[in-house]
Design a protein around this motif. Sequence first.
Motif, PDB file in Angstrom:
ATOM      1  N   GLY A  47     -46.050   3.247 -19.147  1.00 10.87           N
ATOM      2  CA  GLY A  47     -45.252   2.513 -20.133  1.00 10.87           C
ATOM      3  C   GLY A  47     -43.787   2.598 -19.764  1.00 10.87           C
ATOM      4  O   GLY A  47     -43.446   2.707 -18.584  1.00 10.87           O
ATOM      5  N   SER A  48     -42.920   2.536 -20.763  1.00 14.92           N
ATOM      6  CA  SER A  48     -41.485   2.715 -20.525  1.00 14.92           C
ATOM      7  C   SER A  48     -40.933   3.649 -21.587  1.00 14.92           C
ATOM      8  O   SER A  48     -39.924   3.374 -22.217  1.00 14.92           O
ATOM      9  CB  SER A  48     -40.742   1.382 -20.527  1.00 14.92           C
ATOM     10  OG  SER A  48     -41.605   0.307 -20.755  1.00 14.92           O
ATOM     11  N   GLU A  49     -41.653   4.756 -21.800  1.00 12.94           N
ATOM     12  CA  GLU A  49     -41.348   5.647 -22.925  1.00 12.94           C
ATOM     13  C   GLU A  49     -40.130   6.540 -22.729  1.00 12.94           C
ATOM     14  O   GLU A  49     -39.586   7.032 -23.709  1.00 12.94           O
ATOM     15  CB  GLU A  49     -42.593   6.499 -23.243  1.00 12.94           C
ATOM     16  CG  GLU A  49     -42.934   7.622 -22.259  1.00 12.94           C
ATOM     17  CD  GLU A  49     -43.623   7.158 -20.977  1.00 12.94           C
ATOM     18  OE1 GLU A  49     -43.812   5.947 -20.795  1.00 12.94           O
ATOM     19  OE2 GLU A  49     -43.956   8.023 -20.152  1.00 12.94           O
ATOM     20  N   SER A  50     -39.717   6.766 -21.485  1.00 12.38           N
ATOM     21  CA  SER A  50     -38.682   7.788 -21.269  1.00 12.38           C
ATOM     22  C   SER A  50     -37.796   7.470 -20.073  1.00 12.38           C
ATOM     23  O   SER A  50     -38.094   6.575 -19.277  1.00 12.38           O
ATOM     24  CB  SER A  50     -39.367   9.137 -21.016  1.00 12.38           C
ATOM     25  OG  SER A  50     -40.111   9.062 -19.812  1.00 12.38           O
ATOM     26  N   GLY A  51     -36.715   8.239 -19.945  1.00 14.61           N
ATOM     27  CA  GLY A  51     -35.841   8.109 -18.789  1.00 14.61           C
ATOM     28  C   GLY A  51     -36.599   8.458 -17.506  1.00 14.61           C
ATOM     29  O   GLY A  51     -36.382   7.865 -16.456  1.00 14.61           O
ATOM     30  N   TRP A  52     -37.492   9.450 -17.623  1.00 13.35           N
ATOM     31  CA  TRP A  52     -38.328   9.846 -16.478  1.00 13.35           C
ATOM     32  C   TRP A  52     -39.139   8.640 -15.988  1.00 13.35           C
ATOM     33  O   TRP A  52     -39.196   8.347 -14.804  1.00 13.35           O
ATOM     34  CB  TRP A  52     -39.288  10.962 -16.913  1.00 13.35           C
ATOM     35  CG  TRP A  52     -40.019  11.631 -15.786  1.00 13.35           C
ATOM     36  CD1 TRP A  52     -39.693  12.817 -15.200  1.00 13.35           C
ATOM     37  CD2 TRP A  52     -41.195  11.160 -15.119  1.00 13.35           C
ATOM     38  NE1 TRP A  52     -40.601  13.112 -14.204  1.00 13.35           N
ATOM     39  CE2 TRP A  52     -41.530  12.118 -14.133  1.00 13.35           C
ATOM     40  CE3 TRP A  52     -42.001  10.020 -15.239  1.00 13.35           C
ATOM     41  CZ2 TRP A  52     -42.624  11.970 -13.284  1.00 13.35           C
ATOM     42  CZ3 TRP A  52     -43.097   9.877 -14.383  1.00 13.35           C
ATOM     43  CH2 TRP A  52     -43.400  10.844 -13.427  1.00 13.35           C
ATOM     44  N   ARG A  53     -39.740   7.944 -16.952  1.00 11.51           N
ATOM     45  CA  ARG A  53     -40.601   6.814 -16.603  1.00 11.51           C
ATOM     46  C   ARG A  53     -39.800   5.698 -15.939  1.00 11.51           C
ATOM     47  O   ARG A  53     -40.255   5.064 -14.992  1.00 11.51           O
ATOM     48  CB  ARG A  53     -41.307   6.307 -17.871  1.00 11.51           C
ATOM     49  CG  ARG A  53     -42.469   5.366 -17.614  1.00 11.51           C
ATOM     50  CD  ARG A  53     -43.598   5.954 -16.813  1.00 11.51           C
ATOM     51  NE  ARG A  53     -44.144   7.168 -17.399  1.00 11.51           N
ATOM     52  CZ  ARG A  53     -44.917   8.024 -16.735  1.00 11.51           C
ATOM     53  NH1 ARG A  53     -45.252   7.792 -15.479  1.00 11.51           N
ATOM     54  NH2 ARG A  53     -45.367   9.114 -17.320  1.00 11.51           N
ATOM     55  N   ALA A  54     -38.594   5.446 -16.459  1.00  6.59           N
ATOM     56  CA  ALA A  54     -37.743   4.399 -15.884  1.00  6.59           C
ATOM     57  C   ALA A  54     -37.419   4.751 -14.425  1.00  6.59           C
ATOM     58  O   ALA A  54     -37.485   3.888 -13.536  1.00  6.59           O
ATOM     59  CB  ALA A  54     -36.464   4.256 -16.695  1.00  6.59           C
ATOM     60  N   ALA A  55     -37.098   6.018 -14.171  1.00  4.40           N
ATOM     61  CA  ALA A  55     -36.776   6.449 -12.808  1.00  4.40           C
ATOM     62  C   ALA A  55     -38.005   6.365 -11.907  1.00  4.40           C
ATOM     63  O   ALA A  55     -37.915   6.011 -10.731  1.00  4.40           O
ATOM     64  CB  ALA A  55     -36.236   7.872 -12.830  1.00  4.40           C
ATOM     65  N   ASN A  56     -39.176   6.663 -12.466  1.00  3.63           N
ATOM     66  CA  ASN A  56     -40.424   6.620 -11.704  1.00  3.63           C
ATOM     67  C   ASN A  56     -40.763   5.172 -11.317  1.00  3.63           C
ATOM     68  O   ASN A  56     -41.128   4.884 -10.172  1.00  3.63           O
ATOM     69  CB  ASN A  56     -41.541   7.253 -12.538  1.00  3.63           C
ATOM     70  CG  ASN A  56     -42.889   7.248 -11.839  1.00  3.63           C
ATOM     71  OD1 ASN A  56     -43.816   6.581 -12.276  1.00  3.63           O
ATOM     72  ND2 ASN A  56     -43.011   7.980 -10.743  1.00  3.63           N
ATOM     73  N   THR A  57     -40.607   4.266 -12.275  1.00  7.61           N
ATOM     74  CA  THR A  57     -40.876   2.842 -12.016  1.00  7.61           C
ATOM     75  C   THR A  57     -39.951   2.313 -10.924  1.00  7.61           C
ATOM     76  O   THR A  57     -40.387   1.622 -10.001  1.00  7.61           O
ATOM     77  CB  THR A  57     -40.704   2.043 -13.328  1.00  7.61           C
ATOM     78  OG1 THR A  57     -41.766   2.407 -14.213  1.00  7.61           O
ATOM     79  CG2 THR A  57     -40.747   0.546 -13.090  1.00  7.61           C
ATOM     80  N   LYS A  58     -38.679   2.682 -11.011  1.00  7.73           N
ATOM     81  CA  LYS A  58     -37.710   2.223 -10.004  1.00  7.73           C
ATOM     82  C   LYS A  58     -38.091   2.774  -8.623  1.00  7.73           C
ATOM     83  O   LYS A  58     -38.056   2.062  -7.629  1.00  7.73           O
ATOM     84  CB  LYS A  58     -36.302   2.680 -10.403  1.00  7.73           C
ATOM     85  CG  LYS A  58     -35.226   2.172  -9.468  1.00  7.73           C
ATOM     86  CD  LYS A  58     -33.842   2.535  -9.955  1.00  7.73           C
ATOM     87  CE  LYS A  58     -32.752   1.920  -9.083  1.00  7.73           C
ATOM     88  NZ  LYS A  58     -32.858   2.159  -7.654  1.00  7.73           N
ATOM     89  N   SER A  59     -38.483   4.039  -8.602  1.00  6.93           N
ATOM     90  CA  SER A  59     -38.863   4.661  -7.333  1.00  6.93           C
ATOM     91  C   SER A  59     -40.061   3.943  -6.699  1.00  6.93           C
ATOM     92  O   SER A  59     -40.076   3.674  -5.496  1.00  6.93           O
ATOM     93  CB  SER A  59     -39.189   6.140  -7.579  1.00  6.93           C
ATOM     94  OG  SER A  59     -39.817   6.732  -6.472  1.00  6.93           O
TER      95      SER A  59
END
Length: 327
Positions: A47-59
């Motif tokens: 999903g896009s639940e957290s800052g961690w997830r946003a960084a993971n998606t970008k990576s």
Amino acid sequence: MLKKLSAALAAGLLASVLAACGGGGEDTASGGEAGSGKIVLGFSQVGSESGWRAANTKSVKDSAATAGIDLKFSDAQQKQENQIASIRSYIQQKVDVIAFSPVVVTGWDAVLKEAQAAKIPVILTDRAVDSDASLYATFIGSDFVKEGEEVGKWALEEFKSATGPVNIVQLEGTVGSAPAIDRKKGFEATIASNPNLKVIASQSGDFTRAKGKEVMQALLQANPKIDLLFAHNDDMGLGAIEAIKAAGLKPGTDIKIATIDAVKDGMTALAANEINFIAECSPLLGEQLMELTKKAAAGEPLEKRIVTKETTFTPQQAAEVLSTRQY
Ligand code: GYE
């Protein structure tokens, strides 16, 4: 003489053939055919639940582009049925490799068997499942139990001279997810060695800032004395900080706070002493995922478990590395 002439002619002919070949080759590479030889990776994100997830998606997206892998990406909005539907659609599309970050641990056997029957290797990224390991190619991600233990060890040290009870509240991650289960387990097992340290309330904040704030508000109302908050990720901790401030208390001082992830916003709050300790969980899994995708597509055997390297941070350490953090 004749020999020389024919040799010269032959050399000329050869040169022009080579030139044509070179030109032709370049044309093909830069024109048409684009993408036809590329490995196709279907990736189902939590999903896009957290800052961690946003960084993971970008990576994941950046690394796919760099590696020349054709990425099909979908966001499941923290719902298992969405993930199962997109995995099924990747199977139908006959992608070369499927990767996903399972929102919860249970309930994957059927869809993993379908992928296996279609001979599509599956790579688990970030979170674990409870299915048999023969149903996936590899699992790359952090050791969540260890992260919980790191926070527990810090708490033992921080409160070692306490003479009375230390009241702890815990904001858990998404119910049934590997990081929520394992971080809780690691933390609670570690603090058990000091009976003064007591978890007086533990509730899920679904890994989001909004939920972290909402749940912390309720916990503050129900519990007049809270000494330590352990939030399973930075975002819930940051939401809780807002609730603590709104209640007229000073985060990091009146209530100590420990979290997990070490994303930019969390590290900023840590450097400002509003959080007291963070155990790192790296979201930068993209590059390794692309290497594994290439190997899986080539039919090479993969190591079953690849554990991400990570560290821990105090406020001072956060201040030192903040400007060079990638996420
Ligand atoms: O800690 C949290 C995210 O699965 C490790 O998911 C990941 C966790 C991470 O929402 O911020």
